[in-house]
Structures are given as structure tokens and as C-alpha cells.
Motif scaffolding. Structure first.
Motif, PDB file in Angstrom:
ATOM      1  N   LEU A 110     -42.174 -17.628 -87.246  1.00 45.28           N
ATOM      2  CA  LEU A 110     -43.598 -17.441 -86.939  1.00 45.28           C
ATOM      3  C   LEU A 110     -43.787 -17.460 -85.424  1.00 45.28           C
ATOM      4  CD1 LEU A 110     -45.070 -19.893 -89.617  1.00 45.28           C
ATOM      5  CD2 LEU A 110     -44.581 -17.440 -89.849  1.00 45.28           C
ATOM      6  N   GLU A 111     -44.381 -16.417 -84.887  1.00 38.80           N
ATOM      7  CA  GLU A 111     -44.515 -16.278 -83.427  1.00 38.80           C
ATOM      8  C   GLU A 111     -45.996 -16.099 -83.054  1.00 38.80           C
ATOM      9  OE1 GLU A 111     -42.777 -16.307 -80.433  1.00 38.80           O
ATOM     10  OE2 GLU A 111     -44.719 -15.708 -79.613  1.00 38.80           O
ATOM     11  N   ALA A 112     -46.422 -16.872 -82.061  1.00 41.79           N
ATOM     12  CA  ALA A 112     -47.833 -16.803 -81.664  1.00 41.79           C
ATOM     13  C   ALA A 112     -48.178 -15.485 -80.967  1.00 41.79           C
ATOM     14  CB  ALA A 112     -48.148 -17.978 -80.728  1.00 41.79           C
ATOM     15  N   GLY A 131     -40.414 -14.156 -76.038  1.00 40.78           N
ATOM     16  CA  GLY A 131     -40.866 -15.284 -75.232  1.00 40.78           C
ATOM     17  C   GLY A 131     -40.660 -15.021 -73.753  1.00 40.78           C
ATOM     18  N   ARG A 132     -39.908 -15.895 -73.125  1.00 40.22           N
ATOM     19  CA  ARG A 132     -39.658 -15.747 -71.673  1.00 40.22           C
ATOM     20  C   ARG A 132     -38.549 -14.729 -71.378  1.00 40.22           C
ATOM     21  NH1 ARG A 132     -38.413 -21.526 -70.481  1.00 40.22           N
ATOM     22  NH2 ARG A 132     -38.688 -21.873 -72.713  1.00 40.22           N
ATOM     23  N   MET A 133     -38.104 -14.029 -72.405  1.00 39.76           N
ATOM     24  CA  MET A 133     -37.148 -12.923 -72.197  1.00 39.76           C
ATOM     25  C   MET A 133     -37.762 -11.628 -72.682  1.00 39.76           C
ATOM     26  SD  MET A 133     -33.340 -14.227 -73.059  1.00 39.76           S
ATOM     27  CE  MET A 133     -32.387 -13.009 -72.181  1.00 39.76           C
ATOM     28  N   GLY A 139     -34.419 -24.761 -77.986  1.00 46.92           N
ATOM     29  CA  GLY A 139     -35.042 -24.307 -76.740  1.00 46.92           C
ATOM     30  C   GLY A 139     -34.191 -24.699 -75.561  1.00 46.92           C
ATOM     31  N   ASP A 140     -34.437 -24.052 -74.431  1.00 48.40           N
ATOM     32  CA  ASP A 140     -33.625 -24.340 -73.244  1.00 48.40           C
ATOM     33  C   ASP A 140     -33.731 -25.789 -72.788  1.00 48.40           C
ATOM     34  OD1 ASP A 140     -36.259 -24.021 -72.462  1.00 48.40           O
ATOM     35  OD2 ASP A 140     -35.860 -22.505 -70.925  1.00 48.40           O
ATOM     36  N   TRP A 141     -34.834 -26.458 -73.170  1.00 48.74           N
ATOM     37  CA  TRP A 141     -35.041 -27.843 -72.735  1.00 48.74           C
ATOM     38  C   TRP A 141     -34.110 -28.824 -73.450  1.00 48.74           C
ATOM     39  CZ3 TRP A 141     -36.723 -31.158 -76.640  1.00 48.74           C
ATOM     40  CH2 TRP A 141     -37.231 -30.542 -77.780  1.00 48.74           C
TER      41      TRP A 141
HETATM   42  C1  LIG Z   1     -39.845 -16.143 -64.529  1.00 50.14           C
HETATM   43  C2  LIG Z   1     -38.595 -16.552 -65.282  1.00 50.14           C
HETATM   44  C3  LIG Z   1     -37.369 -16.041 -64.898  1.00 50.14           C
HETATM   45  C4  LIG Z   1     -36.197 -16.384 -65.589  1.00 50.14           C
HETATM   46  N1  LIG Z   1     -35.012 -15.830 -65.224  1.00 50.14           N
HETATM   47  C5  LIG Z   1     -33.906 -16.078 -65.965  1.00 50.14           C
HETATM   48  C6  LIG Z   1     -32.700 -15.374 -65.719  1.00 50.14           C
HETATM   49  O1  LIG Z   1     -32.638 -14.489 -64.842  1.00 50.14           O
HETATM   50  N2  LIG Z   1     -31.606 -15.660 -66.485  1.00 50.14           N
HETATM   51  C7  LIG Z   1     -31.660 -16.581 -67.510  1.00 50.14           C
HETATM   52  O2  LIG Z   1     -30.640 -16.804 -68.180  1.00 50.14           O
HETATM   53  N3  LIG Z   1     -32.806 -17.255 -67.773  1.00 50.14           N
HETATM   54  C8  LIG Z   1     -33.926 -17.011 -67.037  1.00 50.14           C
HETATM   55  N4  LIG Z   1     -35.107 -17.631 -67.340  1.00 50.14           N
HETATM   56  C9  LIG Z   1     -35.109 -18.635 -68.408  1.00 50.14           C
HETATM   57  C10 LIG Z   1     -35.104 -18.007 -69.799  1.00 50.14           C
HETATM   58  O3  LIG Z   1     -36.046 -16.971 -69.853  1.00 50.14           O
HETATM   59  C11 LIG Z   1     -35.457 -19.091 -70.796  1.00 50.14           C
HETATM   60  O4  LIG Z   1     -34.600 -20.189 -70.605  1.00 50.14           O
HETATM   61  C12 LIG Z   1     -35.311 -18.648 -72.248  1.00 50.14           C
HETATM   62  O5  LIG Z   1     -35.867 -17.372 -72.443  1.00 50.14           O
HETATM   63  C13 LIG Z   1     -36.004 -19.692 -73.110  1.00 50.14           C
HETATM   64  O6  LIG Z   1     -35.992 -19.290 -74.452  1.00 50.14           O
HETATM   65  P1  LIG Z   1     -36.665 -20.237 -75.538  1.00 50.14           P
HETATM   66  O7  LIG Z   1     -36.544 -19.525 -76.832  1.00 50.14           O
HETATM   67  O8  LIG Z   1     -36.134 -21.603 -75.396  1.00 50.14           O
HETATM   68  O9  LIG Z   1     -38.214 -20.350 -75.130  1.00 50.14           O
HETATM   69  P2  LIG Z   1     -39.381 -19.192 -75.067  1.00 50.14           P
HETATM   70  O10 LIG Z   1     -38.765 -17.942 -74.630  1.00 50.14           O
HETATM   71  O11 LIG Z   1     -40.447 -19.815 -74.295  1.00 50.14           O
HETATM   72  O12 LIG Z   1     -39.770 -19.041 -76.597  1.00 50.14           O
HETATM   73  C14 LIG Z   1     -40.760 -19.825 -77.208  1.00 50.14           C
HETATM   74  C15 LIG Z   1     -41.569 -18.906 -78.117  1.00 50.14           C
HETATM   75  O13 LIG Z   1     -42.467 -19.707 -78.872  1.00 50.14           O
HETATM   76  C16 LIG Z   1     -43.708 -19.057 -78.942  1.00 50.14           C
HETATM   77  N5  LIG Z   1     -44.734 -20.071 -79.210  1.00 50.14           N
HETATM   78  C17 LIG Z   1     -45.237 -20.983 -78.350  1.00 50.14           C
HETATM   79  N6  LIG Z   1     -46.149 -21.738 -78.985  1.00 50.14           N
HETATM   80  C18 LIG Z   1     -46.211 -21.300 -80.258  1.00 50.14           C
HETATM   81  C19 LIG Z   1     -46.967 -21.685 -81.394  1.00 50.14           C
HETATM   82  N7  LIG Z   1     -47.865 -22.673 -81.328  1.00 50.14           N
HETATM   83  N8  LIG Z   1     -46.783 -21.015 -82.554  1.00 50.14           N
HETATM   84  C20 LIG Z   1     -45.867 -20.000 -82.639  1.00 50.14           C
HETATM   85  N9  LIG Z   1     -45.138 -19.583 -81.584  1.00 50.14           N
HETATM   86  C21 LIG Z   1     -45.302 -20.230 -80.414  1.00 50.14           C
HETATM   87  C22 LIG Z   1     -43.839 -18.388 -77.590  1.00 50.14           C
HETATM   88  O14 LIG Z   1     -44.803 -17.345 -77.609  1.00 50.14           O
HETATM   89  C23 LIG Z   1     -42.422 -17.898 -77.351  1.00 50.14           C
HETATM   90  O15 LIG Z   1     -42.222 -16.607 -77.869  1.00 50.14           O
HETATM   91  C24 LIG Z   1     -36.285 -17.291 -66.672  1.00 50.14           C
HETATM   92  C25 LIG Z   1     -37.517 -17.803 -67.060  1.00 50.14           C
HETATM   93  C26 LIG Z   1     -38.670 -17.435 -66.383  1.00 50.14           C
HETATM   94  C27 LIG Z   1     -39.995 -17.972 -66.829  1.00 50.14           C
END
Ligand SMILES: Cc1cc2nc3c(=O)[nH]c(=O)nc-3n(C[C@H](O)[C@H](O)[C@H](O)COP(=O)(O)OP(=O)(O)OC[C@H]3O[C@@H](n4cnc5c(N)ncnc54)[C@H](O)[C@@H]3O)c2cc1C
Length: 469
Positions: free
Chosen positions: A46-48, A54-56, A426-428
Motif C-alpha cells: 500500500l503506497e500513499a 519513494g525517494r528513488m 527502510g534505510d534507517w
Molecule cells: C535528495 C536525495 C538524494 C539521494 N541520493 C542518493 C544516491 O545518489 N544514491 C543512493 O544510494 N541513495 C540516495 N538517496 C537515498 C535513497 O533515495 C534512500 O535511502 C532510499 O530511496 C530509501 O528507500 P526507502 O524505501 O527506505 O524509503 P522511501 O523511498 O522514503 O519509501 C517510503 C515510501 O513510503 C511511502 N509512505 C510514506 N508514508 C506512507 C503512508 N502513511 N502510507 C503509505 N505509504 C506511505 C512513501 O510515499 C514512500 O514511497 C537520496 C535521497 C534523497 C532524498
């Protein structure tokens, strides 16, 4: 098993109960769902937002492929979990689909960009560092090579886990801080080296192996997310508002209805996860509360032709140290990643503010953000219009996880928590602010959910994923 999974206006629908609901279709969520599906589990994502990644995410506008967040990733050794996914999805069958990023990194100093930053040899021969600083860099690298357990997946284990980046750099020539570490940590991660822990940064750099290994997805950095989503059951525009766990089932609520499953993975930034689910396991609760994020902002500017830098061959990314400009942190020439990024000989430039600039501009209207950053960037990229007509602003309230010494201290207990019906990705999770952190967390979350759903595997997985404190 058949149970009602959705209730709309009091109407219960008889549809199969999924084993797992994954909240968030960023890379971590999609990779978790993929791994669970490989285990034979039924999974709903489920994606908001209106699109995955997301951040990619990559947007397609003005004929260009515009990466809004992640822009590059290192070679196979640097991001092994990412490359495993790339291979599993067949995205590397054509090597041209993950082209190298040439002349990846420069640092601005004394009126010009100094190339070869981030390359081991380049740093020793120049890259804007004074001769004394280069010697100190050799000393620093030697010291880090002696640090036990400098592991990007377990940064809390390193002997330097209590030091901030500023602490780590204090004994060395100030150039190393001002013209290398600060611009990288601030420009790429939005980190303040006086607050951020040294271990995740040092372990990440050591694992990535230098900017000469950088690559990008030719078809946009969302290529992985799109390929994963095409194989999964993903619902976009589905913002989750609450997750509860009762009687062995998990309820995932949203304005579109409630989805019930046997387990859930919250693949959202830590502060979002903490707001969705009332976590009772103290180790998880405390770690979630300690995981802060730095905001990020990027401006993409589409130009009729590539800008001509002041001197020499252009680098893909130029770091702007604070001493050179307090508002601007990084300039990237995205059209250098591949000609298809900005077809027709156009230019595609990204402007990233410094952490201070980000704080100043995050709430400003788009036009003001573009004008302020473009006005600053013109000094580094002559000819950049002061008010570019084709510009997009990308804002991330939760940009990158910021690994503080406190968060590191709590990570060991978090990793050792017992498995449960609600897990996290997540990356955290490993305090590794990059796509690799997200992908690696997915494998772990899928393993933990697998153990939860198969009690006989729970004890075995508990001892495997219950990492040492
Ligand atoms: C500006 C920027 C540049 C970056 N550059 C690089 C790079 O060059 N190389 C690299 O390796 N990494 C880079 N990163 C880091 C990388 O993008 C992230 O570490 C990675 O994409 C995180 O993925 P994630 O799935 O943990 O989180 P996210 O990508 O944040 O995924 C979380 C998802 O959850 C969804 N969501 C949030 N709340 C809800 C809700 N209540 N209900 C349903 N869905 C929800 C969001 O919409 C999102 O799609 C960068 C990040 C940023 C911001």
C-alpha cells in the motif's frame, strides 16, 4: 484462508487474507514484498503517493528523465544488495542499462572545480586539498583501516561509534573537514558533521570504494522500483493512517478501508512508522524515537543546451564547500549520466542547497527557491539563467536518516529485538542513508516476517537475526 480484508461504508468484502501487508512502495517496501513473495507469501503493498519509488522516483518531463531523489549508486562491491536485486530482475543483462558515471566528483575551491575528488588516487594527488591535508588523508585512511568492525550494515559495532564526524576529523588538517568531509556529508546526506556519527559515514565510504565506481540506471533511478512493482500487488494513492495488532492479526487502516493481514512491514521513514503504530517493544520504540531525518531539497533545471563550466572537463557532481557558498551544496550535470537523460543535446542540471540553505528554502514557494539557487549557481556555471523557465522543485521532509551517536547506541538492542507481527524496513534500519541501506533492510525484514509466520523457524531466525549487542 478467506476473511474480509476491506470494509467500505460498512460493507465487508470476502477476499483472501494476505499473509503480509507492506506499507510504503519505496525501494525497501518493494524489495521486502519481492523477498516475501519469493518465500511463497501473499503480499499487498500500500503506497500513499500516486507512483512507486519513494525517494528513488524519476519523473518524465520536458522530454527529460529527472531523478527526484537518489541519483547514482556504486559498483557491485559497494551496494551488494542493490546489485543482487538488479541481477534477480535481469536489469543488468544489457550492461548499457547501468552505465558508469564518468568524471563523477569535483570540489570547488579558489574559483574553479577541482576534479577527481572521491577517487583514492585523485585525493592523494590533488582534488582541492593542500599537500599537508593530503598527507593527513593518508593518515586518516590508515587509522580507519585499523578500526575494528567498520561495517555499514552494523555501524554501531565500530570502535568509533561514539564519535561524531567532527570529533573524528579534529586531529587532522582543517582542509579535510572543510573541503572534503563536510561538503560530502552536508551535500549528499544533509548531515551536520558536528551531530552526525562518524562510523556510518566512514563505513559507507569504505564499502563504496570511491566515486570512480558510480553508476546510474539509464532508464531512470526508478528502474528497480518499477521492475519490482510490475511483479507485485501494489496499490498507490493508498495512505495508511494507523496500524494495530490484535489477536494475532494486523489491521492496516486508511481512508480507503481497512486491510487485515497476518503480519505487516512498515517500510516508511522511522518518524512515519512511529506515528502509524504504537510499538510496545522498548528496544524498537526507543530506536524509532532516536532516528531523526534531515530534510532535502533538489531543483532540476532543463536547459536548451548543456552549460559550459569555467574550465576543464566538466565533472558530474561538484561539491560546494560552505566556505565558498553558504546556500548551495552540490551542482550535478545530470545529462552526463547518459545522453537519453536530456535528449536533443539539452542540458539537465540539479541544484542542491546546503543544509542551511535547505532549512531556509524548504517552506519557500517554488519560484523563489529556483531563483535563489539559480542566482548562486551562476557563479559556478556561467550562463545559467537567473530565472530558468523549466525548473522542478523536489522536497523531502524526510530526506536522509541522520545517524547520531545516540541512535547508534540504541541500534544493537533494536536489531536484537524479538520478531513480531509488525516489522520494519527502510534505510534507517541500519542507519545507512542510501538505497543499499533500504535494500539490505528488506532482506532482513522478510527473514523476520518469515520467522514470525513459521513458528518453527522463529527460534532459529531469532538467534541469526538477533545480532550481537
Ligand atoms: C535528495 C536525495 C538524494 C539521494 N541520493 C542518493 C544516491 O545518489 N544514491 C543512493 O544510494 N541513495 C540516495 N538517496 C537515498 C535513497 O533515495 C534512500 O535511502 C532510499 O530511496 C530509501 O528507500 P526507502 O524505501 O527506505 O524509503 P522511501 O523511498 O522514503 O519509501 C517510503 C515510501 O513510503 C511511502 N509512505 C510514506 N508514508 C506512507 C503512508 N502513511 N502510507 C503509505 N505509504 C506511505 C512513501 O510515499 C514512500 O514511497 C537520496 C535521497 C534523497 C532524498
Amino acid at each position: 484462508m478467506t476473511r474480509p480484508i476491506a470494509e467500505r461504508g460498512g460493507l465487508a468484502l470476502d477476499v483472501p487474507l494476505p499473509d503480509v501487508v507492506v506499507v510504503g512502495a519505496g525501494l525497501a517496501g518493494l524489495a521486502t514484498a519481492h523477498a516475501l513473495a519469493q518465500q511463497g507469501r501473499t503480499v499487498r503493498v500500500l503506497e500513499a503517493a500516486g507512483a512507486v519509488g519513494g525517494r528513488m522516483r524519476t519523473v518524465r518531463e520536458h522530454g527529460c528523465l529527472i531523478d527526484t531523489g537518489a541519483a547514482t549508486f556504486p559498483g557491485r562491491g559497494g551496494h551488494p544488495a542493490i546489485w543482487r536485486l538488479v541481477a534477480a530482475l535481469g536489469l543488468d543483462r544489457d550492461p548499457a542499462s547501468v552505465p558508469p558515471v564518468r568524471d563523477a566528483l569535483a570540489v570547488w575551491r579558489g574559483g574553479r572545480a577541482r576534479p577527481n575528488a572521491g577517487r583514492p588516487l585523485g585525493l592523494v594527488t590533488g582534488a582541492g586539498l593542500s599537500p599537508r591535508a593530503r598527507l593527513d588523508l593518508v593518515r586518516l585512511r590508515a587509522r580507519l583501516a585499523r578500526v575494528d568492525e567498520l561495517d555499514p550494515d552494523h555501524p554501531e559495532r565500530a570502535r568509533i561509534a561514539e564519535e561524531t564526524l567532527a570529533d573524528l576529523l579534529r586531529p587532522y588538517h582543517p582542509d579535510l573537514y572543510d573541503y572534503l568531509v563536510h561538503p560530502m556529508a552536508a551535500g549528499f546526506f544533509g548531515w551536520d558533521p558536528r551531530r552526525s556519527a562518524a562510523a556510518p559515514f566512514a563505513a559507507h565510504l569504505a564499502a563504496c570504494g570511491g566515486s570512480h565506481t558510480w553508476r546510474a540506471h539509464r532508464d531512470g533511478m526508478d528502474a528497480l522500483a518499477r521492475a519490482l512493482a510490475s511483479r507485485l500487488d501494489v496499490t498507490t494513492d493508498h495512505p495508511v493512517t494507523r496500524v494495530t495488532c490484535d489477536g494475532g492479526l494486523v489491521q492496516v487502516e486508511s481512508p480507503r478501508g481497512t486491510v487485515t493481514a497476518r503480519a505487516a512491514v512498515l517500510a516508511v521513514p522511522a518518524p512515519v512508522a512511529a506515528g502509524l503504530y504504537d510499538e510496545r517493544r522498548p528496544a524498537a520504540r526507543e530506536f524509532l524515537a532516536a532516528c531523526g531525518y534531515t530534510p532535502m531539497l533538489r531543483v532540476s533545471v532543463v536547459l536548451d543546451r548543456p552549460p559550459v563550466p569555467r574550465a576543464g572537463r566538466p565533472s558530474y557532481a561538484t561539491l560546494i564547500p560552505e566556505a565558498e557558498d553558504s546556500l548551495l551544496g552540490v551542482i550535478t550535470l545530470e545529462h552526463l549520466k547518459h545522453p537519453g537523460r536530456a535528449p536533443g543535446g539539452r542540458g539537465l542540471v540539479t541544484l542542491v542547497p546546503s543544509p542551511r540553505g535547505c532549512r531556509e528554502l524548504l517552506g519557500a514557494p517554488d519560484r523563489a527557491v529556483v531563483q535563489r539557487l539559480a542566482a548562486r549557481a551562476a557563479r559556478f556555471l556561467p550562463g545559467l539563467p537567473a530565472d530558468p523557465p523549466r525548473a522542478l522543485v523536489h522536497r523531502f521532509r524526510y530526506g536522509l536518516p541522520e545517524a547520531t551517536p545516540r541512535a547508534l547506541k540504541l541500534r544493537g538492542a533494536f536489531a536484537a529485538r524479538p520478531v513480531g507481527a509488525v516489522e520494519y524496513a527502510g534505510d534507517w534500519v541500519s542507519l545507512r542513508p542510501c538505497a543499499e541501506g533500504a535494500a539490505a533492510s528488506a532482506a532482513l525484514a522478510a527473514e523476520r516476517i518469515g520467522a514470525h509466520l513459521s513458528p518453527e523457524r522463529r527460534a532459529a531466525a531469532g538467534s541469526r537475526s538477533g545480532e550481537r549487542r
